[in-house]
Design a protein around this motif. Sequence first.
Motif, PDB file in Angstrom:
ATOM      1  N   SER A 151       4.256  -5.229   0.653  1.00 55.72           N
ATOM      2  CA  SER A 151       4.664  -3.834   0.802  1.00 55.72           C
ATOM      3  C   SER A 151       3.797  -3.134   1.844  1.00 55.72           C
ATOM      4  O   SER A 151       4.281  -2.359   2.675  1.00 55.72           O
ATOM      5  N   GLY A 152       2.484  -3.425   1.813  1.00 50.08           N
ATOM      6  CA  GLY A 152       1.582  -2.827   2.796  1.00 50.08           C
ATOM      7  C   GLY A 152       1.856  -3.295   4.213  1.00 50.08           C
ATOM      8  O   GLY A 152       1.517  -2.610   5.179  1.00 50.08           O
ATOM      9  N   GLU A 153       2.508  -4.467   4.332  1.00 49.68           N
ATOM     10  CA  GLU A 153       2.862  -4.991   5.644  1.00 49.68           C
ATOM     11  C   GLU A 153       4.299  -4.619   6.028  1.00 49.68           C
ATOM     12  O   GLU A 153       4.868  -5.203   6.963  1.00 49.68           O
ATOM     13  N   ASN A 154       4.892  -3.685   5.268  1.00 51.37           N
ATOM     14  CA  ASN A 154       6.260  -3.198   5.521  1.00 51.37           C
ATOM     15  C   ASN A 154       7.319  -4.286   5.369  1.00 51.37           C
ATOM     16  O   ASN A 154       8.390  -4.214   5.965  1.00 51.37           O
ATOM     17  N   ASN A 155       7.007  -5.314   4.583  1.00 53.81           N
ATOM     18  CA  ASN A 155       8.000  -6.338   4.269  1.00 53.81           C
ATOM     19  C   ASN A 155       8.630  -5.989   2.926  1.00 53.81           C
ATOM     20  O   ASN A 155       8.430  -6.662   1.918  1.00 53.81           O
ATOM     21  N   THR A 156       9.366  -4.890   2.919  1.00 58.03           N
ATOM     22  CA  THR A 156       9.862  -4.329   1.655  1.00 58.03           C
ATOM     23  C   THR A 156      10.832  -5.246   0.915  1.00 58.03           C
ATOM     24  O   THR A 156      10.717  -5.400  -0.306  1.00 58.03           O
ATOM     25  N   GLN A 175      11.443   2.976  -0.932  1.00 60.76           N
ATOM     26  CA  GLN A 175      11.138   2.683   0.470  1.00 60.76           C
ATOM     27  C   GLN A 175      12.291   1.983   1.159  1.00 60.76           C
ATOM     28  O   GLN A 175      12.545   2.189   2.352  1.00 60.76           O
ATOM     29  N   ALA A 176      13.002   1.147   0.413  1.00 59.31           N
ATOM     30  CA  ALA A 176      14.129   0.414   0.993  1.00 59.31           C
ATOM     31  C   ALA A 176      15.394   1.262   1.066  1.00 59.31           C
ATOM     32  O   ALA A 176      16.419   0.809   1.563  1.00 59.31           O
ATOM     33  N   ASP A 203      -0.688   7.088   2.463  1.00 56.35           N
ATOM     34  CA  ASP A 203       0.714   7.163   2.035  1.00 56.35           C
ATOM     35  C   ASP A 203       1.073   8.634   1.805  1.00 56.35           C
ATOM     36  O   ASP A 203       1.020   9.147   0.688  1.00 56.35           O
TER      37      ASP A 203
END
Length: 999
Positions: free
Chosen positions: A833-838, A882-883, A955
Amino acid sequence: MEWETFGFPDAESVDGMVMKGRVTNRLGTLEGNPAFQLFTDEAAAGQGTKVRGLSGGPVLVGSGSRQAVVGLLRFSLMEEHFQTVAGTLYACPIASVVEKAGKLLPLPDPCVGLPGLPRQPLPAEPFRHLAWFTAKEAEVFFGRNREIRQMYDRLMDEGGPPVVLLYGQAGVGKSSFLDAGLLPRLQWKHQIYYVRRDQGKSLLETLHESLNDLGGQTAQSSESLAALWIAAEKRCGKPLIVFLDQIEEVYTHPNPECPSELDELAEEIGPVFATRTAPGGRLVLSFRKEWFPEVQKQMEVNGISYGKVFLEGLDRAAVIEAILGLTQTERLRQFYGLKVEPELANTIANDLLADRHSPIAPTLQILLTKLWRKAVAESRSTPEMTWEQYLTLKKEGLLLGDFLDQQLESLRSTAYEWVESGLALDVLAFHTTRSRTAEERNLQELLTTYRHRARELPKSLQEMQSLYLLADTSRDNEHRATRLCHDTIAPLIRDRLEASEHPGQRARRILESRVPDWTEGSESGLLDEELLKAVEAGVPGMRALTPQEEAFIRASRNLQQKRQRHRTILLALGAAAVVLIAVTAIVAGVQAARATREKNIAWGNLQLAKRAVDESLSSAGRQQARDAPDAPQLEQFRKDLLLKADDFYSNFLTKRSENDPAFQAESALVHSKLGDIDRLLGKREEAVEQYRAAVAGFGELSRRDRANAGYRQALAYAHNWLGETLRGWAEEAKNASSQRDQAAEEYNEALSLQQQLHDESPNNVEYQQELARTYDNRGILRSDENDTKGAEEDFREAIRLLEPLRDAKPSESEIPPAHDLVLAYNNLSALLSGENNTPEAQGFAEHAIDTQEQLVNEYPENLGYREELEVFRNNLSFLALQAGDMEKARQENDAALDSIERLVTPAPYLEKQRAEAHMLYLYLDPSGHPEFHVLYAALGDQYANLAQTYLSSGDRFAAGLAVKSLGRILPDLVEPERTRLSKSYGSLQRELASEEAQK
């Protein structure tokens, strides 16, 4: 392919004519519509001259009893001079006729040449699990077309025998074959009566009553079976075919009042069909194949002419037909919309037929029911059976044994004690016979047999019915009864009953082996102390005790009490003797006794301490990643327990023997346990000191004895938790790079040792779990150091090691591997999630929730697991948000809120007091004190803390949500909380605005 038609054309209006020819194109068209193109020599000979009067005549193909109508003659093809093309005719297919006028016609039968099926509503659920297909499901019953045709021909043969024996193995589907397959085809030309054998009546009584009802007034004065049959046929105007199903029950479930039930029926049947005025119908007796010799003997002894039809198991073509049946007609395609992936039907057929000993028909129906429900769950309008669904089900288990075990496991969630005690298995076995067949039981029998559990029984029976373990076979509300959903499950239940080690089965085996040989008043054969405890523990999980069993247990209990009194007297006498002996030897033995006593005290204290700290570790230590502590009283209890354990261990260390290897090992273990205690109490520095002492001790022992895997395992344990303590200490201190470096070294040492142990014993679950746990811990450290790649590698390796152990059961004081797996899933999800790989983060979050729900079900008493589940659901809500998946976010958020509310709901007594207090609050005049002030004040503090945490991590979106939530509850607060939190609210708003301005 040859065809023919007939009618009364103008040329042969009196005698009529038959015209024959061949089908030249069965896929032709005419004016844009489907049509059969035909050719006939008669029309050709007339050079195309029209034969008026045959339009609308039936077009038939085949011969004899297999001749079938395939279309209606339409007209000959015209040329421009209104003459036909020589010999060419066209017919409208029956399918087109049905499409236009279907509501007025029977449905075309897939068994070519048989009467059509009655038109009726299609069932919403096309597959029946373990229930048999009835006439209502005739249109969706597939797999028996060939056998239906053969049986139909046998019954229609005018010269055939009047009695037909239909038999096949258990589970072959005889009842479905009759009720849904054969009967709907026969009813057009025959009167049909289908009845199952009723244990309360003899077969002859059942047949007499049925014929009497069918014959009406004409039959009431006659006692002759033949006269009753003829009266029934005369009243209806059709031949009568009677089906008596499951007649093997005259042997498996005999009626004590009619021991010669089948003999009496056979004696009466003989004369019915032996006269010139015999009825025009037939009698079909249906039963399981193992009883064929007995039934055949009765036919031959009584001189009855009979035919026999053996219903074999489904073959490959039949299995494929059953799978693809819903896709074969336009009506079914439109109603169900089902698709089946290519080659899936072939693969399923291969898999099912590979085991010829399994009952294919019920197994196939279970499988198709599951596939259908999965397909509908994925798409209601266009369901599709796919390879992925099938492989999932195959992995879960397709056979009836797997089905039985799965359903019993499902029952555990609603009737845990029934399953664990063995009572559920006992009740199911009560629905079987010693000959391993199914047995119907009425409610009164069940209430009597299980009178000690009578209050719970109706609800549990309903649960078993909902899981398809039992079927409701009640005749009416006054005669409630249940039966196994399928005969085939009976032997499987008996197998499990005989192999079960549940308390109920163990107690029942002990009693049934001992009680028959016991004579009341005798002590011979009574239970010893251990067996008596086993019986008393198992009584709730078995049928009610018989009077003789109750007397046997009572006598065994009295015997044990008597022996206990004797032991007490002997001990007292022995103690006096020991005192006398000790007085004479006290001086000589005092030093040796003191040394032994000191050692025993030390060992005793050590064992008490180990139990104390293990209890604490098994409760507090399992939840390594928990955010929410337990109730203050429970936390204090754990703290007290740990402090007592600390005293014990510290006392042990002062008395250890440097020369005793066993005590040296225990000393190292004590240091490790003290490290655990200090870590749980938050005493980081003391914990580090103790773990290092444990590392030194176990390191020395490992060097002396490299073959001792226990020393290496304990050394790795100390390294891992030393690393974990240093990592936690580093989180509390700013710029603690030294502690993080030391933590990394400890993790690496632990991994090196644990990998060796795992390589030496790859099937050792404990070694594999501990290796995975260290990878997960090191992954957290790497994540703290922003080594994203290294952290991801560690988390994925932990998951790889733990996933095969998901269902492994730990020892009493150990953490389930599934819980370590949940933590690894959650840690990897947070990293991604922190790497934007939601999307992938959301997938691992869902895995964490699924596994945690499994833990909650397996350990319902562990509130920590319930609390963690809500943490993970909140995490998933944020990921879904987020998604952009608002529906998913809302769904998980709702579930988390509801569960949290249930967790924080007070005990029933306090809940009642709270309700009364709020009730009084509403009645009194408003006091200016908000009703839920304490709740909102606590929420306000949490919103402020969350907002600050999110701002620190960057955030802003989540921080904004927290600040907005804080603002919403400020009006519901009173002083001084309102002022305090209003200041926090203003400060946070300014900080948010400042960051926005800087951007």
